[in-house]
Design a protein around this motif. Sequence first.
Motif, PDB file in Angstrom:
ATOM      1  N   SER A  30       3.742   9.126  -5.286  1.00  0.00           N
ATOM      2  CA  SER A  30       3.279   9.853  -6.470  1.00  0.00           C
ATOM      3  C   SER A  30       4.093   9.483  -7.707  1.00  0.00           C
ATOM      4  CB  SER A  30       3.331  11.357  -6.222  1.00  0.00           C
ATOM      5  OG  SER A  30       4.659  11.713  -5.908  1.00  0.00           O
ATOM      6  N   ASN A  31       5.242   8.848  -7.502  1.00  0.00           N
ATOM      7  CA  ASN A  31       5.970   8.351  -8.662  1.00  0.00           C
ATOM      8  C   ASN A  31       6.691   7.055  -8.312  1.00  0.00           C
ATOM      9  OD1 ASN A  31       8.372   9.114  -7.289  1.00  0.00           O
ATOM     10  ND2 ASN A  31       8.125  11.187  -8.073  1.00  0.00           N
ATOM     11  N   GLY A  32       7.341   6.506  -9.313  1.00  0.00           N
ATOM     12  CA  GLY A  32       8.017   5.229  -9.097  1.00  0.00           C
ATOM     13  C   GLY A  32       7.293   4.118  -9.827  1.00  0.00           C
ATOM     14  N   ILE A  33       7.827   2.913  -9.684  1.00  0.00           N
ATOM     15  CA  ILE A  33       7.237   1.793 -10.417  1.00  0.00           C
ATOM     16  C   ILE A  33       6.985   0.618  -9.467  1.00  0.00           C
ATOM     17  CG2 ILE A  33       9.549   1.058 -11.224  1.00  0.00           C
ATOM     18  CD1 ILE A  33       8.142   0.190 -13.848  1.00  0.00           C
ATOM     19  N   VAL A  34       5.842  -0.002  -9.659  1.00  0.00           N
ATOM     20  CA  VAL A  34       5.483  -1.173  -8.857  1.00  0.00           C
ATOM     21  C   VAL A  34       5.280  -2.320  -9.834  1.00  0.00           C
ATOM     22  CG1 VAL A  34       3.772  -2.180  -7.300  1.00  0.00           C
ATOM     23  CG2 VAL A  34       4.383   0.239  -7.061  1.00  0.00           C
ATOM     24  N   LEU A  35       6.009  -3.390  -9.642  1.00  0.00           N
ATOM     25  CA  LEU A  35       5.924  -4.510 -10.575  1.00  0.00           C
ATOM     26  C   LEU A  35       5.405  -5.775  -9.893  1.00  0.00           C
ATOM     27  CD1 LEU A  35       9.243  -4.077 -12.572  1.00  0.00           C
ATOM     28  CD2 LEU A  35       6.910  -3.706 -13.398  1.00  0.00           C
ATOM     29  N   LEU A  41      10.450   7.944 -13.606  1.00  0.00           N
ATOM     30  CA  LEU A  41      11.464   8.923 -13.178  1.00  0.00           C
ATOM     31  C   LEU A  41      10.965  10.357 -13.341  1.00  0.00           C
ATOM     32  CD1 LEU A  41      14.909   7.788 -14.641  1.00  0.00           C
ATOM     33  CD2 LEU A  41      14.442   8.388 -12.266  1.00  0.00           C
ATOM     34  N   THR A  42      10.026  10.531 -14.278  1.00  0.00           N
ATOM     35  CA  THR A  42       9.548  11.882 -14.556  1.00  0.00           C
ATOM     36  C   THR A  42       8.218  12.175 -13.871  1.00  0.00           C
ATOM     37  OG1 THR A  42       8.611  11.025 -16.610  1.00  0.00           O
ATOM     38  CG2 THR A  42      10.745  12.106 -16.766  1.00  0.00           C
ATOM     39  N   GLY A  43       8.029  11.590 -12.690  1.00  0.00           N
ATOM     40  CA  GLY A  43       6.888  11.992 -11.876  1.00  0.00           C
ATOM     41  C   GLY A  43       5.589  11.246 -12.093  1.00  0.00           C
ATOM     42  N   HIS A  44       5.668  10.033 -12.587  1.00  0.00           N
ATOM     43  CA  HIS A  44       4.448   9.234 -12.735  1.00  0.00           C
ATOM     44  C   HIS A  44       4.564   7.952 -11.929  1.00  0.00           C
ATOM     45  CE1 HIS A  44       5.177  11.491 -16.526  1.00  0.00           C
ATOM     46  NE2 HIS A  44       3.915  11.844 -16.330  1.00  0.00           N
ATOM     47  N   LYS A  61      -9.285  12.338  -8.398  1.00  0.00           N
ATOM     48  CA  LYS A  61      -8.410  13.517  -8.341  1.00  0.00           C
ATOM     49  C   LYS A  61      -7.214  13.358  -9.262  1.00  0.00           C
ATOM     50  CE  LYS A  61      -9.488  14.608  -3.511  1.00  0.00           C
ATOM     51  NZ  LYS A  61      -9.785  13.266  -2.922  1.00  0.00           N
ATOM     52  N   ARG A  62      -7.050  12.156  -9.787  1.00  0.00           N
ATOM     53  CA  ARG A  62      -5.881  11.916 -10.621  1.00  0.00           C
ATOM     54  C   ARG A  62      -6.267  11.323 -11.971  1.00  0.00           C
ATOM     55  NH1 ARG A  62      -2.392   8.942  -6.056  1.00  0.00           N
ATOM     56  NH2 ARG A  62      -4.481   8.223  -5.557  1.00  0.00           N
ATOM     57  N   LYS A  88       0.835  -1.199   0.000  1.00  0.00           N
ATOM     58  CA  LYS A  88       0.000   0.000   0.000  1.00  0.00           C
ATOM     59  C   LYS A  88       0.874   1.256   0.000  1.00  0.00           C
ATOM     60  CE  LYS A  88      -4.039   1.894   2.216  1.00  0.00           C
ATOM     61  NZ  LYS A  88      -4.853   1.867   3.410  1.00  0.00           N
ATOM     62  N   GLU A  89       1.944   1.186   0.767  1.00  0.00           N
ATOM     63  CA  GLU A  89       2.849   2.331   0.813  1.00  0.00           C
ATOM     64  C   GLU A  89       3.477   2.557  -0.572  1.00  0.00           C
ATOM     65  OE1 GLU A  89       4.815   2.462   4.672  1.00  0.00           O
ATOM     66  OE2 GLU A  89       6.549   3.297   3.596  1.00  0.00           O
TER      67      GLU A  89
END
Length: 472
Positions: free
Chosen positions: A227-232, A320-323, A256-257, A221-222
């Motif tokens: 707000s960015n990074g990658i979860v695989l 890396l660019t904020g997604h 909101k997103r 969950k964390e």
Amino acid sequence: MEYLENIAISVEVRQIINADLAHHYRVVPKKESGEALELYVSTSNATQTTAEELELYLGKRILFCEVPEQVLNKALYEYYRKEEFTGNVDNGQTISTGKDFLDNLVMEAKAIGSSDIHFEVYEDEARIRFRIDGLLIEKYKLPKDSYLEMTNKIKIEANLDITEKRLPQDGRINYEDFDIRVSILPTLHGEKTVMRLLGRDTSHLNLEDVGFEEKQYRIYKEAIKQSNGIVLISGPTGSGKTTTLYATLKLLNDNKRNIVTVEDPIEYTLKGINQVQLKEDIGLNFTSALRSFLRQDPDIIMLGEIRDAETAKMAIRASLTGHLVLSTIHTNSAIGTISRLVDMGVPAFYIAETLNASVAQRLLRRLCGSCKEQVPFDSKDFPMGYTIPKPLESYYGPKGCPDCYYTGYKGRVAIYEVIPMLDDIVSVIKEHPQNIKDNIKYDYQTLADKAFDLLSDGTTSIEEIYSLLINA
Ligand SMILES: [Zn+2]
């Protein structure tokens, strides 16, 4: 007694006796030769009286072929349950393959939780199989004529060209609360159709209930709340990755997103999320979709799968660019995912900087509660080299009963391993990208640990976890 596990009979043989008779005398026809009729029967029913009554009724000399009770039950279920549904085959009437049959079939599949319906045609007959808990189970056999008629009905429902029989076609049928993706493929003896049931009802998709252990849930969950990074999420096909991703999106979908997805197929429609169907034939692949997404100011991007180096690198760049990027990858373990990215040529530094969490998951079949049976412990049942964590006296194995379609299993349970990106894990990735496994000191519950727990408490069988243990 014949030592067979399954009785296989053709449609013609089945028509020799009807369902009432088969169930009443608990027999299944084997073959007819001249004046004699050979029938499968369980040992307890192979009496002189039964033979005499059947001889009187059928006007034929009856020969019994004894088989175990279980085998006979399975055959009765396989061959003589179907007629309730497919009409009276015995009188030589055509099976009704109209819209009603199709609708009933779809409703039946949905009611028992089947994910796909396969329609297949062979030289002299056709069959319908349901995928239940990941395995195909034969449900109906049909004469070839009825099959052709049914394929046409499906094509009409799915707005496909009924005259086109040489090229693959894809379509969709919309029902009130779910959709069906239809895929038709020409095969040697005719067209094979696969229907994938796609849900619109997402009420059951709750991240808290998918199967994470409490600690894993907190880490995951964390990771997805960043707000960015990658979860695989890694795992083979059919390991439940998509369900986890949908449950994740549902949790993140707060209006909101800007959330965008590219999927193949879109299995669930999520309100408020921009879902794109992958169309490789027109060049809409994961990479090109991702490129377009980035021009659409997204916050969260879900990519159905990272299949190649190009997609991997682009996903990392997007994160890396904020997604926040969520995706799946074909590996065996959470650590394997990191190694796979390294192998794809993604610089270890970027992996360390962007990865929020690496998750691996599997689905194990649950033993059927009505028939599972205790089997004595045997260390030879485990793969070589596997160290049994704690001694066991016995565990449970599958048997098979009407409740579980004689598979011995009913439903599935998801198991996870989750690796958070703690500082020391990040430094291991940066310093030992070629040998992460031996350098990570983080103590976490692995898929194998969890699988063993589920074996110990009788939830699943050794057969179910064997391949997992080999690869662990
Ligand atoms: Zn059972």
